[in-house]
Design a protein around this motif. Structure first.
Motif, PDB file in Angstrom:
ATOM      1  N   UNK A 267       0.840  -1.194   0.000  1.00 42.58           N
ATOM      2  CA  UNK A 267       0.000   0.000   0.000  1.00 42.58           C
ATOM      3  C   UNK A 267       0.874   1.243   0.000  1.00 42.58           C
ATOM      4  N   UNK A 268       0.617   2.129  -0.953  1.00 39.73           N
ATOM      5  CA  UNK A 268       1.233   3.446  -1.003  1.00 39.73           C
ATOM      6  C   UNK A 268       0.210   4.418  -0.454  1.00 39.73           C
ATOM      7  N   UNK A 269       0.561   5.093   0.635  1.00 39.48           N
ATOM      8  CA  UNK A 269      -0.357   6.038   1.274  1.00 39.48           C
ATOM      9  C   UNK A 269       0.203   7.448   1.106  1.00 39.48           C
ATOM     10  N   UNK A 270      -0.454   8.262   0.285  1.00 44.23           N
ATOM     11  CA  UNK A 270      -0.048   9.649   0.078  1.00 44.23           C
ATOM     12  C   UNK A 270      -0.638  10.474   1.215  1.00 44.23           C
ATOM     13  N   UNK A 271       0.223  11.164   1.959  1.00 44.00           N
ATOM     14  CA  UNK A 271      -0.204  11.933   3.121  1.00 44.00           C
ATOM     15  C   UNK A 271      -0.367  13.416   2.805  1.00 44.00           C
ATOM     16  N   UNK A 272       0.348  13.912   1.790  1.00 42.97           N
ATOM     17  CA  UNK A 272       0.224  15.313   1.377  1.00 42.97           C
ATOM     18  C   UNK A 272       0.823  15.477  -0.015  1.00 42.97           C
ATOM     19  N   UNK A 273       0.500  16.612  -0.656  1.00 42.41           N
ATOM     20  CA  UNK A 273       1.135  16.958  -1.920  1.00 42.41           C
ATOM     21  C   UNK A 273       1.899  18.265  -1.743  1.00 42.41           C
ATOM     22  N   UNK A 274       2.372  18.836  -2.859  1.00 38.51           N
ATOM     23  CA  UNK A 274       3.183  20.052  -2.785  1.00 38.51           C
ATOM     24  C   UNK A 274       2.353  21.318  -2.884  1.00 38.51           C
ATOM     25  N   UNK A 275       1.065  21.243  -2.550  1.00 34.01           N
ATOM     26  CA  UNK A 275       0.270  22.460  -2.433  1.00 34.01           C
ATOM     27  C   UNK A 275      -0.927  22.592  -3.356  1.00 34.01           C
ATOM     28  N   UNK A 276      -1.112  21.639  -4.279  1.00 36.12           N
ATOM     29  CA  UNK A 276      -2.276  21.751  -5.162  1.00 36.12           C
ATOM     30  C   UNK A 276      -3.547  21.537  -4.342  1.00 36.12           C
ATOM     31  N   UNK A 277      -4.485  22.467  -4.452  1.00 33.54           N
ATOM     32  CA  UNK A 277      -5.683  22.443  -3.598  1.00 33.54           C
ATOM     33  C   UNK A 277      -6.735  21.437  -4.055  1.00 33.54           C
ATOM     34  N   UNK A 278      -6.712  21.031  -5.329  1.00 29.64           N
ATOM     35  CA  UNK A 278      -7.812  20.230  -5.872  1.00 29.64           C
ATOM     36  C   UNK A 278      -7.470  18.743  -5.992  1.00 29.64           C
ATOM     37  N   UNK A 279      -6.268  18.421  -6.461  1.00 34.71           N
ATOM     38  CA  UNK A 279      -5.944  17.013  -6.705  1.00 34.71           C
ATOM     39  C   UNK A 279      -4.451  16.739  -6.539  1.00 34.71           C
ATOM     40  N   UNK A 280      -4.135  15.444  -6.511  1.00 37.68           N
ATOM     41  CA  UNK A 280      -2.759  14.942  -6.476  1.00 37.68           C
ATOM     42  C   UNK A 280      -2.583  13.991  -7.648  1.00 37.68           C
ATOM     43  N   UNK A 281      -1.434  14.043  -8.299  1.00 38.15           N
ATOM     44  CA  UNK A 281      -1.147  13.179  -9.456  1.00 38.15           C
ATOM     45  C   UNK A 281      -0.038  12.186  -9.107  1.00 38.15           C
ATOM     46  N   UNK A 282      -0.279  10.936  -9.421  1.00 36.60           N
ATOM     47  CA  UNK A 282       0.742   9.902  -9.276  1.00 36.60           C
ATOM     48  C   UNK A 282       1.020   9.349 -10.668  1.00 36.60           C
ATOM     49  N   UNK A 283       2.252   9.502 -11.121  1.00 34.42           N
ATOM     50  CA  UNK A 283       2.612   9.034 -12.457  1.00 34.42           C
ATOM     51  C   UNK A 283       3.078   7.583 -12.438  1.00 34.42           C
ATOM     52  N   UNK A 284       4.026   7.270 -11.549  1.00 34.17           N
ATOM     53  CA  UNK A 284       4.550   5.909 -11.540  1.00 34.17           C
ATOM     54  C   UNK A 284       5.056   5.572 -10.144  1.00 34.17           C
ATOM     55  N   UNK A 285       4.703   4.355  -9.694  1.00 33.56           N
ATOM     56  CA  UNK A 285       5.149   3.828  -8.402  1.00 33.56           C
ATOM     57  C   UNK A 285       5.661   2.421  -8.653  1.00 33.56           C
ATOM     58  N   UNK A 286       6.867   2.140  -8.172  1.00 30.80           N
ATOM     59  CA  UNK A 286       7.456   0.807  -8.371  1.00 30.80           C
ATOM     60  C   UNK A 286       7.885   0.247  -7.025  1.00 30.80           C
ATOM     61  N   UNK A 287       7.820  -1.070  -6.933  1.00 33.14           N
ATOM     62  CA  UNK A 287       8.262  -1.792  -5.744  1.00 33.14           C
ATOM     63  C   UNK A 287       9.434  -2.660  -6.150  1.00 33.14           C
ATOM     64  N   UNK A 288      10.545  -2.572  -5.407  1.00 29.83           N
ATOM     65  CA  UNK A 288      11.744  -3.364  -5.701  1.00 29.83           C
ATOM     66  C   UNK A 288      11.979  -4.323  -4.542  1.00 29.83           C
ATOM     67  N   UNK A 289      12.505  -5.492  -4.838  1.00 29.03           N
ATOM     68  CA  UNK A 289      12.774  -6.440  -3.774  1.00 29.03           C
ATOM     69  C   UNK A 289      13.324  -7.751  -4.280  1.00 29.03           C
ATOM     70  N   UNK A 290      13.473  -8.673  -3.335  1.00 34.83           N
ATOM     71  CA  UNK A 290      13.981 -10.005  -3.619  1.00 34.83           C
ATOM     72  C   UNK A 290      12.832 -11.010  -3.546  1.00 34.83           C
ATOM     73  N   UNK A 291      12.730 -11.927  -4.521  1.00 29.61           N
ATOM     74  CA  UNK A 291      11.667 -12.935  -4.464  1.00 29.61           C
ATOM     75  C   UNK A 291      11.748 -13.761  -3.183  1.00 29.61           C
ATOM     76  N   UNK A 292      10.578 -14.103  -2.666  1.00 33.07           N
ATOM     77  CA  UNK A 292      10.523 -14.901  -1.425  1.00 33.07           C
ATOM     78  C   UNK A 292      10.832 -16.356  -1.731  1.00 33.07           C
TER      79      UNK A 292
END
Length: 123
Positions: free
Chosen positions: A98-123
């Motif tokens: 889960x990616x939880x956005x807590x704040x943005x850089x000041x835009x009053x109406x919306x927040x934009x997320x372009x790309x989110x990646x998760x890196x790791x080692x296979x279990x």
């Protein structure tokens, strides 16, 4: 699929969350967040970019509070693609993050997320 201004997942307000199911269980090591650079933004600013955010590992999609993997700040003056290492170590492998956005850089109406990646080692 691309990084053109406006081709983002926009959500109302400055707080929101995204839950991602990975193709397999992994031991997370880092996360990347990518936003369009200021130079390509029509207004020359990226106030809709995420600012403060946290990432959690979940055991299943119904879990309300997962295991905190780290709290971070996306630097609006930094590189468009920023990597954040896991800061809260866990012995658990996760398939749901889960990616939880807590704040943005000041835009009053919306927040934009372009790309989110998760890196790791296979279990």
């Amino acid at each position: 699929p691309d990084m053109y201004p406006g081709n983002c997942w926009a959500f109302k307000g400055s707080q929101g969350y995204l839950v991602v199911r990975l193709s397999m269980k992994i031991y997370p090591t880092a996360f990347t967040v990518e936003h369009v650079p200021k130079a390509l933004s029509p207004g020359g600013n990226i106030t809709s970019a995420p600012r403060n955010f946290a990432v959690y590992g979940l055991d299943d999609e119904y879990q309300e509070e997962g295991k905190l993997l780290g709290q971070y700040v996306y630097d609006q003056d930094g590189e468009p693609l920023q990597m954040f290492p896991v800061t809260e170590k866990s012995e658990n492998a996760f398939q749901i993050v889960e990616l939880r956005i807590l704040s943005n850089w000041g835009h009053a109406v919306y927040t934009c997320l372009y790309r989110f990646r998760v890196h790791g080692e296979p279990a």
